[in-house]
Design an enzyme around this catalytic site. Sequence first.
Site, PDB file in Angstrom:
ATOM      1  NE  ARG A 234     -25.164 -41.544  18.887  1.00  0.00           N
ATOM      2  CZ  ARG A 234     -26.152 -40.935  19.543  1.00  0.00           C
ATOM      3  NH1 ARG A 234     -25.942 -39.768  20.126  1.00  0.00           N
ATOM      4  NH2 ARG A 234     -27.335 -41.494  19.644  1.00  0.00           N
ATOM      5  CD  GLU A 263     -20.798 -41.198  24.377  1.00  0.00           C
ATOM      6  OE1 GLU A 263     -20.483 -40.088  23.945  1.00  0.00           O
ATOM      7  OE2 GLU A 263     -21.965 -41.532  24.663  1.00  0.00           O
ATOM      8  CG  HIS A 295     -24.482 -38.852  25.476  1.00  0.00           C
ATOM      9  ND1 HIS A 295     -23.929 -39.714  24.564  1.00  0.00           N
ATOM     10  CD2 HIS A 295     -25.671 -38.457  24.945  1.00  0.00           C
ATOM     11  CE1 HIS A 295     -24.761 -39.841  23.540  1.00  0.00           C
ATOM     12  NE2 HIS A 295     -25.816 -39.086  23.750  1.00  0.00           N
TER      13      HIS A 295
HETATM   14  P1  NAD Z   1     -32.223 -36.086  11.922  1.00  0.00           P
HETATM   15  O1  NAD Z   1     -32.251 -37.434  11.290  1.00  0.00           O
HETATM   16  O2  NAD Z   1     -33.477 -35.302  12.048  1.00  0.00           O
HETATM   17  O3  NAD Z   1     -31.168 -35.155  11.130  1.00  0.00           O
HETATM   18  C1  NAD Z   1     -29.926 -35.591  10.707  1.00  0.00           C
HETATM   19  C2  NAD Z   1     -29.538 -34.732   9.525  1.00  0.00           C
HETATM   20  O4  NAD Z   1     -28.203 -35.060   9.163  1.00  0.00           O
HETATM   21  C3  NAD Z   1     -30.424 -34.980   8.286  1.00  0.00           C
HETATM   22  O5  NAD Z   1     -30.911 -33.759   7.774  1.00  0.00           O
HETATM   23  C4  NAD Z   1     -29.476 -35.649   7.305  1.00  0.00           C
HETATM   24  O6  NAD Z   1     -29.762 -35.317   5.947  1.00  0.00           O
HETATM   25  C5  NAD Z   1     -28.145 -35.062   7.755  1.00  0.00           C
HETATM   26  N1  NAD Z   1     -26.998 -35.801   7.257  1.00  0.00           N
HETATM   27  C6  NAD Z   1     -26.916 -37.122   6.958  1.00  0.00           C
HETATM   28  N2  NAD Z   1     -25.694 -37.384   6.459  1.00  0.00           N
HETATM   29  C7  NAD Z   1     -25.001 -36.217   6.462  1.00  0.00           C
HETATM   30  C8  NAD Z   1     -23.702 -35.869   6.064  1.00  0.00           C
HETATM   31  N3  NAD Z   1     -22.858 -36.765   5.534  1.00  0.00           N
HETATM   32  N4  NAD Z   1     -23.322 -34.588   6.205  1.00  0.00           N
HETATM   33  C9  NAD Z   1     -24.165 -33.651   6.702  1.00  0.00           C
HETATM   34  N5  NAD Z   1     -25.430 -33.938   7.097  1.00  0.00           N
HETATM   35  C10 NAD Z   1     -25.829 -35.203   6.972  1.00  0.00           C
HETATM   36  O7  NAD Z   1     -31.528 -36.296  13.343  1.00  0.00           O
HETATM   37  P2  NAD Z   1     -31.626 -35.348  14.616  1.00  0.00           P
HETATM   38  O8  NAD Z   1     -32.804 -35.729  15.425  1.00  0.00           O
HETATM   39  O9  NAD Z   1     -31.458 -33.936  14.206  1.00  0.00           O
HETATM   40  O10 NAD Z   1     -30.337 -35.842  15.427  1.00  0.00           O
HETATM   41  C11 NAD Z   1     -29.029 -35.637  14.912  1.00  0.00           C
HETATM   42  C12 NAD Z   1     -28.059 -36.459  15.740  1.00  0.00           C
HETATM   43  O11 NAD Z   1     -27.987 -35.903  17.055  1.00  0.00           O
HETATM   44  C13 NAD Z   1     -28.472 -37.920  15.980  1.00  0.00           C
HETATM   45  O12 NAD Z   1     -28.068 -38.732  14.908  1.00  0.00           O
HETATM   46  C14 NAD Z   1     -27.743 -38.261  17.241  1.00  0.00           C
HETATM   47  O13 NAD Z   1     -26.505 -38.828  16.911  1.00  0.00           O
HETATM   48  C15 NAD Z   1     -27.501 -36.919  17.917  1.00  0.00           C
HETATM   49  N6  NAD Z   1     -28.192 -36.811  19.213  1.00  0.00           N
HETATM   50  C16 NAD Z   1     -27.462 -36.537  20.318  1.00  0.00           C
HETATM   51  C17 NAD Z   1     -28.086 -36.422  21.553  1.00  0.00           C
HETATM   52  C18 NAD Z   1     -27.327 -36.087  22.828  1.00  0.00           C
HETATM   53  O14 NAD Z   1     -27.887 -36.207  23.925  1.00  0.00           O
HETATM   54  N7  NAD Z   1     -26.083 -35.670  22.767  1.00  0.00           N
HETATM   55  C19 NAD Z   1     -29.472 -36.613  21.635  1.00  0.00           C
HETATM   56  C20 NAD Z   1     -30.195 -36.866  20.468  1.00  0.00           C
HETATM   57  C21 NAD Z   1     -29.555 -36.962  19.250  1.00  0.00           C
END
Ligand code: NAD
Length: 328
Positions: A234, A263, A295
């Site tokens: 993000r 964005e 994105h």
């Molecule tokens: P997820 O919930 O499986 O994993 C997120 C991880 O981040 C968890 O393990 C959590 O413990 C960790 N976390 C929380 N707070 C933290 C901190 N302060 N420091 C370090 N780690 C921390 O989520 P995911 O499915 O792996 O997705 C991750 C992110 O990817 C989503 O939140 C979303 O913003 C982003 N995303 C982007 C796209 C894209 O098209 N660009 C698509 C899907 C998801």
Amino acid sequence: MKATVFSTRKDERLYLEQAFTNAGIDLAFEEVHLNVKTAELAKGSAAVLAFVNDSLDSACLERLVALDVKVVALRCAGFNNVDLEVAHQLGIAIVRVPAYSPYAVAEHALTLMLSLNRHLHKAYNRVREGNFLLDGLVGRDVHGKTVGVIGTGQIGTVFCRLLSGFGCRVLAYDPVPSSECLDIGVEYVDLSVLISESDFISLHCPLSPQTHHIIDHSALANIKGGAMLINTSRGGLVDTSAVIGALKDGRLGGLAIDVYEEEADLFFEDFSDQIITDDQLMRLTTFPNVIITGHQAFLTQEALHNIASISASNIQAVFGGNECPNSL
Ligand code: NAD
């Protein structure tokens, strides 16, 4: 039953039509973002389908409830754009697609990392113009380098697994370490250690008040000289002005982003015949060592199929009175 899709993109329409026809739900497609001003378009719908740049603040949620909308189905995993507390108070269900293809995003992050490192964006343009010089295209072996992964949930874990084939050292920072990552030799360290020792840093944590600007002036002051930063998570995780400063003084060796702090009013639209007034984004496009995609990390056939079918079954579960595992 009818549902209104906001922020509709051409690439997803067929997938949504197919999944929702199978579920017996009629769809109305709107291209505008969902916010308090556009919520009116949901009139007559029992559900709305929202996306990453829709603004589900309290005013928008109240308007939806007044229109008798019962469910907001997010076509994404992240939910930082929803005021969940207000949604719970109002009794409107919020469902999401927590996982549709962690491979899509992790593979895009890796693509960005490798492209930036080997200057593919420059080489592509150069060769098209008949320039076969190699000046300025020197990269670094990823083998033997240190890659820092911030957030090892579903996407971060796949990213670590992909990296394990490169023979690099993988450091991770996450308050909840992944046993799968530990099993493949990922080392969990403090954020400051990850920042100072990594040659490449990739962000995979959600945006929250705790992670907002996790990469800021002080983090960038401690990065290893020439390190490259990849953000497919993000935009708000990165302080854009701090990153521009670090690129200008050369501390940051490169930046590849699929997401950008501001964005919301730009991405997923065509501004090619207009003047873009966002000076920070435009400044970023002038650096030779910056790659920006709009994105698209999630954008694979498999992910689009899963997003559409999981969104349809989420809505069916809520209206069927069943416990929806993807409720927030
Ligand atoms: P997820 O919930 O499986 O994993 C997120 C991880 O981040 C968890 O393990 C959590 O413990 C960790 N976390 C929380 N707070 C933290 C901190 N302060 N420091 C370090 N780690 C921390 O989520 P995911 O499915 O792996 O997705 C991750 C992110 O990817 C989503 O939140 C979303 O913003 C982003 N995303 C982007 C796209 C894209 O098209 N660009 C698509 C899907 C998801």
